[in-house]
Design an enzyme around this catalytic site. Structure first.
Site, short mmCIF file in Angstrom:
data_model
loop_
_atom_site.label_atom_id
_atom_site.label_comp_id
_atom_site.label_asym_id
_atom_site.label_seq_id
_atom_site.Cartn_x
_atom_site.Cartn_y
_atom_site.Cartn_z
N LYS A 252 71.10 60.95 42.91
CA LYS A 252 70.96 59.70 42.03
C LYS A 252 72.28 58.91 42.29
O LYS A 252 73.14 59.14 42.72
CB LYS A 252 71.21 60.25 40.62
CG LYS A 252 70.99 59.10 39.74
CD LYS A 252 70.40 59.59 38.24
CE LYS A 252 70.30 58.58 37.29
NZ LYS A 252 69.37 57.48 37.53
N GLY B 65 79.26 62.58 43.01
CA GLY B 65 78.92 63.23 44.38
C GLY B 65 78.34 62.43 45.24
O GLY B 65 78.42 62.22 46.43
N CYS B 66 77.28 61.64 44.53
CA CYS B 66 76.37 60.83 45.40
C CYS B 66 77.29 59.52 46.00
O CYS B 66 77.07 58.86 47.02
CB CYS B 66 75.18 60.07 44.59
SG CYS B 66 74.23 61.75 44.38
N THR B 67 78.09 59.03 44.99
CA THR B 67 79.12 57.72 45.39
C THR B 67 80.01 58.31 46.38
O THR B 67 80.26 57.55 47.23
CB THR B 67 79.80 57.48 44.10
OG1 THR B 67 78.78 57.00 43.05
CG2 THR B 67 80.62 56.42 44.57
N ALA C 165 78.09 58.39 49.82
CA ALA C 165 77.89 57.15 50.36
C ALA C 165 79.09 56.43 50.95
O ALA C 165 78.93 55.91 52.02
CB ALA C 165 77.35 56.49 49.26
#
Length: 155
Positions: free
Chosen positions: A39, A44-46, A49
């Site tokens: 998401k 974590g995704c930030t 990325a």
């Protein structure tokens, strides 16, 4: 479905944040780091990325492009890119068909609940469109560097 190293990577046809449709063949002739994440704008995704964005010039030195895929919408991806100043392409897989093709749309458990979702994973695809390496159930910390290290070992 289980993917094997050396087999042709499953094709995809997904829209980026600008609404342009991208397919696997758009990246032929170069290495492709295809990473799946759950998401936009989550911790974590930030981190993942931002780590891939920071290493983008190093990947480029090895003729590699980094592309992230999640079920989020094109609009969500654009907000994520703008907010975090990301320099990588994000593709939208709202029907999670590509995630299923790569075998990473699976049953997950969180706080006692079961649901279907993305298992954070990365696939390294060679310039001929074949799977060169895969990381499944990725831990974000230092992951982008591990992918770069593997790429450097292969080129």
């Amino acid at each position: 479905m289980s993917l094997e190293i050396g087999q042709a990577a499953p094709n995809f046809s997904l829209s980026n944040a600008q609404g342009e449709v991208k397919t696997l063949s758009d990246f032929s002739g170069q290495w492709l780091v295809l990473y799946f994440y759950p998401k936009d704008n989550t911790p974590g995704c930030t981190t993942e990325a931002l780590d891939f964005t920071a290493l983008k010039p190093e990947f480029a030195k090895h003729n590699a492009v980094v592309v992230g895929i999640s079920p989020d919408s094109e609009k969500s991806h654009q907000k994520f890119i703008d907010k975090k100043e990301l320099q990588i392409e994000l593709l939208s897989d709202p029907e999670h068909q590509t995630a299923e093709d790569y075998g990473i749309w699976q049953l997950k458990k969180f706080m006692g609940k079961e649901y279907m979702g993305i298992v954070r994973s990365t696939f390294l695809i060679n310039p001929e469109g074949k799977l060169a390496h895969a990381w499944v159930k990725v831990r974000v910390k230092e992951h982008a560097q591990k992918v770069l290290d593997e790429l450097q070992a292969l080129v």
